[in-house]
Design a protein around this motif. Structure first.
Motif, PDB file in Angstrom:
ATOM      1  N   ASP A   1       0.808  -1.128  -0.162  1.00 35.69           N
ATOM      2  CA  ASP A   1       0.134   0.172  -0.173  1.00 35.69           C
ATOM      3  C   ASP A   1       0.880   1.398   0.136  1.00 35.69           C
ATOM      4  O   ASP A   1       0.399   2.201  -0.545  1.00 35.69           O
ATOM      5  CB  ASP A   1      -0.947   0.231   1.110  1.00 35.69           C
ATOM      6  N   TRP A   2       2.070   1.422   0.353  1.00 36.33           N
ATOM      7  CA  TRP A   2       2.735   2.448   0.488  1.00 36.33           C
ATOM      8  C   TRP A   2       4.065   2.397  -0.117  1.00 36.33           C
ATOM      9  O   TRP A   2       4.248   3.016  -1.148  1.00 36.33           O
ATOM     10  CB  TRP A   2       3.164   2.630   2.202  1.00 36.33           C
ATOM     11  N   TYR A   3       5.256   1.307   0.009  1.00 38.50           N
ATOM     12  CA  TYR A   3       6.118   1.449  -0.630  1.00 38.50           C
ATOM     13  C   TYR A   3       6.276   1.464  -2.140  1.00 38.50           C
ATOM     14  O   TYR A   3       6.673   2.044  -3.016  1.00 38.50           O
ATOM     15  CB  TYR A   3       7.398   0.313  -0.141  1.00 38.50           C
ATOM     16  N   VAL A   4       5.328   0.370  -2.605  1.00 37.83           N
ATOM     17  CA  VAL A   4       5.221   0.050  -3.809  1.00 37.83           C
ATOM     18  C   VAL A   4       4.690   1.442  -4.638  1.00 37.83           C
ATOM     19  O   VAL A   4       5.041   1.643  -5.834  1.00 37.83           O
ATOM     20  CB  VAL A   4       4.440  -1.188  -4.167  1.00 37.83           C
ATOM     21  N   GLU A   5       3.633   2.039  -4.098  1.00 40.80           N
ATOM     22  CA  GLU A   5       3.230   3.347  -4.563  1.00 40.80           C
ATOM     23  C   GLU A   5       4.186   4.342  -4.586  1.00 40.80           C
ATOM     24  O   GLU A   5       4.182   5.143  -5.226  1.00 40.80           O
ATOM     25  CB  GLU A   5       1.870   3.533  -3.768  1.00 40.80           C
ATOM     26  N   LEU A   6       5.000   4.375  -3.471  1.00 40.49           N
ATOM     27  CA  LEU A   6       5.863   5.466  -3.357  1.00 40.49           C
ATOM     28  C   LEU A   6       7.126   5.259  -4.533  1.00 40.49           C
ATOM     29  O   LEU A   6       7.585   6.142  -4.919  1.00 40.49           O
ATOM     30  CB  LEU A   6       6.546   5.493  -1.821  1.00 40.49           C
ATOM     31  N   ALA A   7       7.362   4.078  -4.620  1.00 44.74           N
ATOM     32  CA  ALA A   7       8.528   3.462  -5.784  1.00 44.74           C
ATOM     33  C   ALA A   7       8.040   3.975  -6.951  1.00 44.74           C
ATOM     34  O   ALA A   7       8.997   4.307  -7.723  1.00 44.74           O
ATOM     35  CB  ALA A   7       8.540   2.070  -5.597  1.00 44.74           C
ATOM     36  N   LYS A   8       6.993   4.150  -7.370  1.00 42.70           N
ATOM     37  CA  LYS A   8       6.381   4.709  -8.500  1.00 42.70           C
ATOM     38  C   LYS A   8       7.012   6.191  -9.105  1.00 42.70           C
ATOM     39  O   LYS A   8       7.584   6.459 -10.208  1.00 42.70           O
ATOM     40  CB  LYS A   8       4.811   4.398  -9.021  1.00 42.70           C
ATOM     41  N   THR A   9       7.126   6.801  -8.000  1.00 47.68           N
ATOM     42  CA  THR A   9       7.834   8.216  -8.153  1.00 47.68           C
ATOM     43  C   THR A   9       9.064   7.967  -8.633  1.00 47.68           C
ATOM     44  O   THR A   9       9.696   8.588  -9.552  1.00 47.68           O
ATOM     45  CB  THR A   9       7.438   9.052  -6.994  1.00 47.68           C
ATOM     46  N   SER A  10       9.883   7.203  -7.904  1.00 44.27           N
ATOM     47  CA  SER A  10      11.188   6.894  -7.796  1.00 44.27           C
ATOM     48  C   SER A  10      11.687   6.382  -9.130  1.00 44.27           C
ATOM     49  O   SER A  10      12.658   6.696  -9.818  1.00 44.27           O
ATOM     50  CB  SER A  10      11.940   6.269  -6.581  1.00 44.27           C
ATOM     51  N   LEU A  11      10.951   5.324  -9.513  1.00 39.63           N
ATOM     52  CA  LEU A  11      11.229   4.762 -10.890  1.00 39.63           C
ATOM     53  C   LEU A  11      11.165   5.704 -11.999  1.00 39.63           C
ATOM     54  O   LEU A  11      11.687   5.388 -12.955  1.00 39.63           O
ATOM     55  CB  LEU A  11      10.206   3.430 -10.826  1.00 39.63           C
ATOM     56  N   GLY A  12      10.291   6.658 -11.677  1.00 46.20           N
ATOM     57  CA  GLY A  12      10.235   7.500 -13.125  1.00 46.20           C
ATOM     58  C   GLY A  12      11.407   8.762 -12.987  1.00 46.20           C
ATOM     59  O   GLY A  12      11.187   9.592 -13.861  1.00 46.20           O
ATOM     60  N   SER A  13      11.943   8.581 -11.902  1.00 44.99           N
ATOM     61  CA  SER A  13      13.214   9.696 -11.726  1.00 44.99           C
ATOM     62  C   SER A  13      14.056   9.533 -13.096  1.00 44.99           C
ATOM     63  O   SER A  13      14.470   8.426 -13.534  1.00 44.99           O
ATOM     64  CB  SER A  13      13.846   9.638 -10.505  1.00 44.99           C
TER      65      SER A  13
END
Length: 915
Positions: A684-696
């Motif tokens: 619920d949190w890390y996978v969703e947060l990771a989407k921003t970092s993966l788009g960096s």
């Protein structure tokens, strides 16, 4: 690396269990360079099928074995089945009856051939079902209580105990089942409350014409075996009669009036008939007063030659009516009253158990019991939960000699032979007995040993005793016994006694007593109630009609069957869906709370089936987001971002909690920590947060995030494997190569270790703030009925230095077009909705309905005011302030300060909106 779109437990389970067995991954390695860890499987009856209690306990045992196997321990889960003397003989006899055959007509040898044939054909049902549950027993070491090795151990123990004077043959009172025509143990007797009568019978006083003692009894048919009538020595009514005699009704016998403290003066008439051969309490009274017991029943519970001729051969209940008729005709039946009493019935035949005086073999228990008590009191053996120690102590301090003989054909035949004069010769074999008897003509004892006798040897007989084996040195004592409270005395205590006596060791270091699995309403599961659940049905699913048939097909009472059918159709209108093994196991673990019975609710199963889907879909997402060129993660990132540090810290904390759960048998806490980590934190949190970092655009940030995604997921799979072995194996095989792990199976991969240095308090605090801000934004959006597509600016007031590290994540998760940092005057001069989070004020920059916003803020103020009043009340309580830890009191003060500040800010906002 591709993964199927949907999670199909059946295809996975059918694949991996055969793989594990073929690769020999369940085998005990018997290595001296690793720590041994062993568990005994309480041997289920060879007649049995897997029920919910089995499935529950087997799940916990398997979780422990897998947990320790992954830690590199030399593990042995010793499997096997019990020959179940009475149960098995009943099954085969019923089969013979359906063919018009009888065991006595067949003869002992032919009958036993039939039993062995049946055992070979049907005896492995429960072990096949255990495989369905994922049980990782060492099947190559599977034992049967009547196989050659264990039979050798049984004979050796019997002979040694006899030679040591600890086994003897004597005439004693036992539980007698007239249908089976054998003695049975207390465990095989079920006492049930039934409606009966209490009859008051006049016993004439000898030499006092017209004078009587009135005796109250629930069993008038046993009066022929009366040897005395007892009164309480303090009962003034009968003081002058003690020592005098009574004429026993319907006979020409005289019996004494005796005084004994056993008699309750307030029950009935205060006069109790003493029938030593047919009542356990009366037997003890008889011993105290040197009364000679007389058995008045045959093996079929018919009256024998020791009663008047006209009653001989009558069934005991037929005789009861005739006795009552005769008493009434002679004016000796004073009264009859309805009376509720506990009736002992055989658990298999449902026949009323008859206390019977018969020749049986016994083990002297006093010395054994004392030693068994000391082993627990000294702490060498520990019960978990500890309160079961009291039950153990109570039983052992009130112990009687153990009747070990049974009048059956199926079982370990007693190694005793008799000559024509009745002399007994106990030996390992007939040849040895012949030698002891100087070659006299001998006949072996027809009886077999109580099933619990061979089961008591289970901890050491399965390891090769009486031979000296490496397994005995390595795996005894075992680490823990997982069992139910109902056999603490019948099995647990006897294993302690026998193991210590013959090996000098304890059988296990800890005894984990589980609760009883009940239905969702807290009712005990039973066939008669029609509420039994079959664990295999929960794994595979079952349609309604099949479930109804399963629950009602063996019921004799049509009315009962109809009631159960109706209840089943109401509860399961669509039958039971398939949950798969992993979901069922995780449900059992989550319910395994210390000291409580388990209310099994299928909604929990459904929830954990969804949990399996969650793990599956998270793995698909991770695999789909790996670039083709990035096949392995051999290099640890040089730096991790905030969200990565937080995720690794949370993972480390969960590892600590789960390991503590396994180490303390708190499977419920372990499963809860896993669930929260996977569902709440990772998905619920890390996978969703990771989407921003993966788009960096920063390649280092992308790599660190992908590494953390893979590393955390792979660790989660190893962390979860003991509880959910199938799905974790399937997914780990896809993930492990990416982390450069090359173990053959997750079963033998290392279990995760927690490291104190990986705790990151700063990251935890920052992400906690981010979560609060995101949740506040989501609440604002919801209250303003904003569509998920509507991305609006967020204005925020507060210390912006703490926000820059996750502003992009806040914008992504809050569905914001941007995050603007403003001073308080900007928010003070607007009518937009405002939320308060700690020291921060948040506002979504949209047009609002002023009246609706004022109403929303007032509701928040009301909620906060309630919390303020609670905190003030607690802090004004001197008992709390003086006794609570300082940090707890300070925490409450901080909460109060924070709540008061939020109310102040919200009140200002309301005032501004009203202007």
């Amino acid at each position: 690396m591709e993964l199927d779109k949907s999670f199909d437990p059946h295809s996975i389970e059918s694949c991996w269990y055969p793989f594990w067995e073929k690769e020999g991954l369940f085998k005990a390695r018997n290595q001296s360079n690793t720590s041994p860890y062993s568990i005994l499987l309480p041997p289920p009856n060879v007649t049995g099928t897997l029920h919910m209690g089995h499935a529950f306990q087997h799940t916990l045992m398997d979780a422990l074995i897998r947990y320790h196997r992954m830690q590199g321990d030399n593990t042995l889960w010793q499997a096997g089945t019990d020959h179940a003397g009475i149960a098995t003989q009943i099954v085969v006899e019923r089969q013979l009856e359906s063919q018009g055959l009888d065991r006595r007509t067949l003869g002992r040898d032919s009958f036993l051939e039939k039993v062995w044939q049946w055992k070979e054909h049907s005896g492995s049902t429960i072990t096949r079902q255990m495989r369905r549950m994922g049980s990782s027993c060492d099947w190559e070491r599977e034992r049967f209580t009547m196989d050659e090795g264990l039979s050798k151990a049984v004979n050796e123990v019997f002979v040694r105990l006899y030679q040591q004077g600890l086994i003897y043959r004597g005439k004693r009172l036992v539980n007698w089942d007239p249908v089976l025509q054998t003695a049975v143990s207390d465990l095989e007797v079920i006492s049930e409350e039934e409606q009966g009568f209490l009859w008051h019978i006049r016993y004439p006083i000898v030499n006092q014409p017209g004078q009587f003692l009135v005796v109250a009894t629930t069993r008038p048919e046993t009066l022929f075996g009366d040897m005395a009538v007892a009164v309480n020595p303090q009962d003034d009514r009968y003081q002058s009669l003690i020592g005098q005699y009574l004429a026993l009704p319907l006979t020409d016998k005289h019996i004494p009036i005796i005084a004994d403290d056993y008699v309750d003066s307030n029950f009935g008439t205060g006069c109790v008939k003493i029938t030593p051969a047919h009542d356990f309490n009366d037997y003890q009274v008889g011993l105290r007063h040197q009364l000679i017991p007389i058995n008045i029943f045959t093996k079929e519970a018919k009256l024998n030659e020791h009663v008047p001729t006209e009653f001989q051969g009558l069934d005991r209940f037929v005789a009861r009516q005739k006795v009552l008729e005769q008493l009434e005709s002679q004016g000796l039946l004073a009264e009859s009253k309805k009376h509720t009493l506990m009736v002992p019935r055989g658990d298999r035949t449902r026949s009323v158990i008859e206390p019977m005086l018969s020749d049986q073999w016994f083990v002297k228990m006093e010395g054994f019991a004392q030693q068994a008590l000391e082993l627990v009191s000294s702490g060498q053996i520990r019960f978990i939960p500890e309160n079961w120690t009291n039950t153990y102590n109570h039983w052992l301090t009130n112990i009687q000699d153990w009747c070990i003989s049974r009048q059956l054909w199926w079982g370990h035949r007693i190694p005793a032979w008799y000559d024509e004069n009745g002399n007994v010769f106990v030996a390992h074999s007939e040849a040895e007995a012949q030698s002891l008897a100087a070659n006299k003509k001998l006949k072996q004892d027809d009886d077999v040993l109580d099933t619990w006798f061979s089961s008591a040897l289970w901890p050491f007989s399965t390891l090769g005793w009486p031979d000296k084996t490496k397994e005995l040195d390595t795996y005894l004592p075992t680490n823990v016994l997982v069992t139910g409270f109902d056999i603490i005395f019948f099995w647990v205590a006897r294993m302690i006694m026998m193991t210590n006596h013959f090996t000098g060791k304890i059988p296990f270091q800890e005894v984990y007593i589980t609760g009883l699995v009940r239905d969702a309403h807290g009712q005990k599961m039973s066939k008669s109630k029609g509420n039994i659940l079959d664990p295999i049905d929960l794994i595979d699913g079952i349609d309604l009609e099949s479930l109804v048939h399963k629950r009602t097909s063996n019921l004799m009472d049509p009315k009962q069957a109809k009631t159960i059918e109706k209840a089943t159709r109401n509860e399961f209108p669509k039958g039971i869906q398939s949950f798969g093994t992993d979901a069922l196991r995780f449900t059992f673990a989550s319910l395994a709370t210390h000291g409580r019975d388990i209310k099994f609710d299928l909604q929990r199963c459904e929830g954990y089936r969804n949990f399996c889907n969650k793990i599956w879909n998270a793995t698909r997402y991770v695999l789909m987001n790996l670039p083709d060129h990035e096949s392995t993660f051999e290099i640890t990132p040089r730096t991790f971002g905030l969200i990565d540090r937080w995720m690794l810290s949370r993972l480390n904390q969960a590892i600590k909690e789960v390991r503590e759960g396994f180490d303390t048998y708190r499977f419920d806490m372990a499963s809860r920590s896993i669930y929260q980590l996977v569902w709440d934190e990772y998905c619920d949190w890390y996978v969703e947060l990771a989407k921003t970092s993966l788009g960096s655009t920063d390649q280092d940030i992308q790599y660190a995030t992908r590494y953390t995604l893979i590393h955390t997921l792979e660790t989660i799979l190893r962390l979860t494997h003991p509880l959910m072995p199938f799905i974790t194996e399937e997914l780990w095989q896809k993930i492990a190569p990416l982390m450069n792990r090359h173990d053959k199976s997750i079963m033998v991969a290392p279990y995760p270790e927690f490291t104190i240095t990986q705790f990151d308090d700063q990251a935890d605090k920052e992400i906690s703030l981010l979560k609060e801000l995101v949740n506040a934004c989501r609440t604002l959006r919801s209250e303003m009925n904003l569509s998920p597509k509507d991305r609006v600016p967020l204005l925020i007031v507060g210390n912006t230095d703490n926000l820059h590290s996750f502003a992009d994540h806040l914008a992504h998760l809050g569905k914001l077009s941007e995050v603007q940092y403003v001073d308080s005057q900007v928010l003070d001069n607007t009518t937009a909705p405002v939320a308060v989070v700690g020291d921060y004020k948040l506002m979504l920059k949209v047009e609002i309905d002023v009246d609706a916003e004022i109403q929303r803020l007032n509701k928040q103020i009301e909620k906060l005011t309630i919390e303020i009043n609670k905190a003030r009340q607690k802090l004004s309580n001197t008992s709390f302030v003086d006794k609570a830890p300082v940090e707890v009191v300070n925490q409450e003060k901080e909460r109060l300060t924070q709540f008061e500040k939020q109310v102040t800010d919200l009140t200002v906002q309301v005032s501004r909106l009203k202007q």
